[in-house]
Design a protein around this motif. Structure first.
Motif, short mmCIF file in Angstrom:
data_model
loop_
_atom_site.label_atom_id
_atom_site.label_comp_id
_atom_site.label_asym_id
_atom_site.label_seq_id
_atom_site.Cartn_x
_atom_site.Cartn_y
_atom_site.Cartn_z
N UNK A 181 0.81 -1.23 0.00
CA UNK A 181 0.00 0.00 0.00
C UNK A 181 0.84 1.28 0.00
N UNK A 182 2.10 1.19 0.43
CA UNK A 182 2.98 2.36 0.42
C UNK A 182 3.88 2.39 -0.81
N UNK A 183 3.63 1.49 -1.75
CA UNK A 183 4.36 1.50 -3.00
C UNK A 183 5.63 0.67 -2.99
N UNK A 184 6.21 0.53 -4.18
CA UNK A 184 7.43 -0.27 -4.33
C UNK A 184 8.59 0.35 -3.56
N UNK A 185 8.60 1.67 -3.42
CA UNK A 185 9.69 2.33 -2.69
C UNK A 185 9.78 1.84 -1.25
N UNK A 186 8.64 1.52 -0.64
CA UNK A 186 8.66 1.00 0.74
C UNK A 186 9.33 -0.36 0.80
N UNK A 187 9.12 -1.20 -0.22
CA UNK A 187 9.77 -2.51 -0.29
C UNK A 187 11.27 -2.34 -0.47
N UNK A 188 11.67 -1.42 -1.33
CA UNK A 188 13.09 -1.18 -1.56
C UNK A 188 13.78 -0.67 -0.30
N UNK A 189 13.08 0.17 0.47
CA UNK A 189 13.66 0.66 1.73
C UNK A 189 13.84 -0.48 2.73
N UNK A 190 12.86 -1.39 2.77
CA UNK A 190 12.98 -2.54 3.69
C UNK A 190 14.15 -3.43 3.29
N UNK A 191 14.29 -3.66 1.98
CA UNK A 191 15.40 -4.48 1.50
C UNK A 191 16.74 -3.83 1.83
#
Length: 342
Positions: free
Chosen positions: A318-328
């Motif tokens: 829900x917060x976009x792909x950028x949130x996934x990249x930040x987690x990674x």
């Protein structure tokens, strides 16, 4: 506010270093690939980065637009017609186009910024329909129905045009970034979170919403002008609902309210769109025995694919792909330190 000190601080941060690496990559990749089709895709990504960032800037102030294609089209037609009818150099015409879009945005915004977000969105959607109708009705002046070829933007070759678009995109995103880091950006975020509380602490919500609307429409018009000169053809279809929803989808897919979100969303959507365009004929052939009456009627199959992808991202990220990249990124940074513990 942009200062040398702020720039040096930004460069020293992780986000700043990633931004510099992305900028360097944008200059190097075309030289490595040397493929005209890929260069076309990269140029579209750069142009839509400006367009999506303009919508994202508006959303950061708690406002929404479902008719941003109106300003995209106004920018495209203004720059093209100025070049053809008045001989205005396109390099100047694109900024005049942005200014005219901003002026029209001011006239709309000054009467509508007190509306709630989705009421304003409906007004902009209605305005896009009005703009499309007016450009069609005054076809003797606009030549919008059949379309026409605007002159090249200084460069007839694709590679110089790409680098020019990259410079404009970098400048636009940088301006938006420093706006969001300024007091104006702080006011935008306060209004987005709670308009009533922002008003209570002394923020002139109507004024700052108007600022956001005018700035957003300027960058939308600028991107439309560059887009028209890149495509070397402009038509009434630029006002389509598809173009109005693109910046929204790009911002949501990448990460709404972030600087990097529209960039990531532009990359993902343009690549997916062009990939699906290539498989459209095969899908139509496969579906024609099952749905002979409708297989070649209505929206193209790729829009279904884009819709499915958007639903998946909204549900899972829900917060976009950028949130996934930040987690990674956070995981990569913290994992080595954990492994060093006895």
């Amino acid at each position: 506010m942009f200062t040398k000190e702020n720039f040096l601080k930004l460069v020293q941060t992780t986000k700043g270093r990633i931004a510099l690496a992305a900028i360097a990559a944008s200059f190097v990749i075309p030289l490595v690939l040397r493929d005209n089709y890929m260069l076309q895709i990269l140029t579209l990504i750069v142009i839509f980065t400006i367009y999506a960032s303009s919508w994202n800037l508006l959303a950061s102030s708690g406002q929404g637009s479902l008719g941003h294609a109106a300003f995209l089209g106004i920018g495209g037609f203004t720059s093209s017609l100025l070049a053809i009818n008045l001989g205005v150099p396109p390099i100047i015409g694109i900024f005049i186009a942005g200014a005219l879009s901003a002026a029209i945005g001011f006239l709309i915004g000054i009467t509508c910024v007190r509306l709630k977000a989705w009421f304003l969105a409906m007004v902009t959607f209605g305005f896009s329909i009005i703009a499309e109708t007016l450009f069609s009705e005054f076809d003797d002046v606009t030549h919008a129905i059949l379309g026409f070829r605007p002159p090249p933007l200084l460069f007839s070759q694709r590679l110089p045009f790409y680098y020019f678009a990259v410079l404009i995109s970098i400048t636009s995103v940088a301006i938006i970034y420093f706006i969001m880091k300024s007091k104006m950006g702080l006011a935008f975020r306060a209004i987005h979170q709670n308009t009533a509380e922002a008003r209570m602490i002394g923020i002139n919500t109507a004024k700052y919403k108007l600022y956001a609307f005018v700035l957003s429409t300027f960058f939308a018009g600028l991107s439309g002008a560059i887009y028209a000169h890149f495509q070397r053809y402009i038509h009434i279809s630029i006002f389509s609902a598809d173009n109005s929803f693109k910046p929204l989808m790009m911002s949501v897919i990448g990460g709404l309210g972030t600087i990097e979100g529209p960039i990531i969303g532009s990359v993902v959507m343009v690549f997916i769109d062009h990939f699906l365009v290539n498989i459209d004929p095969f899908l139509n052939s496969a579906l024609s025995p099952l749905f002979p009456a409708v297989s070649n009627v209505g929206p193209s199959i790729r829009l279904v694919g884009l819709g499915i992808f958007l639903v998946i991202v909204v549900v899972l990220l829900p917060k976009g792909i950028s949130s996934l990249l930040r987690k990674v990124y956070h995981y990569i940074r913290t994992e080595p330190s954990k492994s060093e513990k006895p």
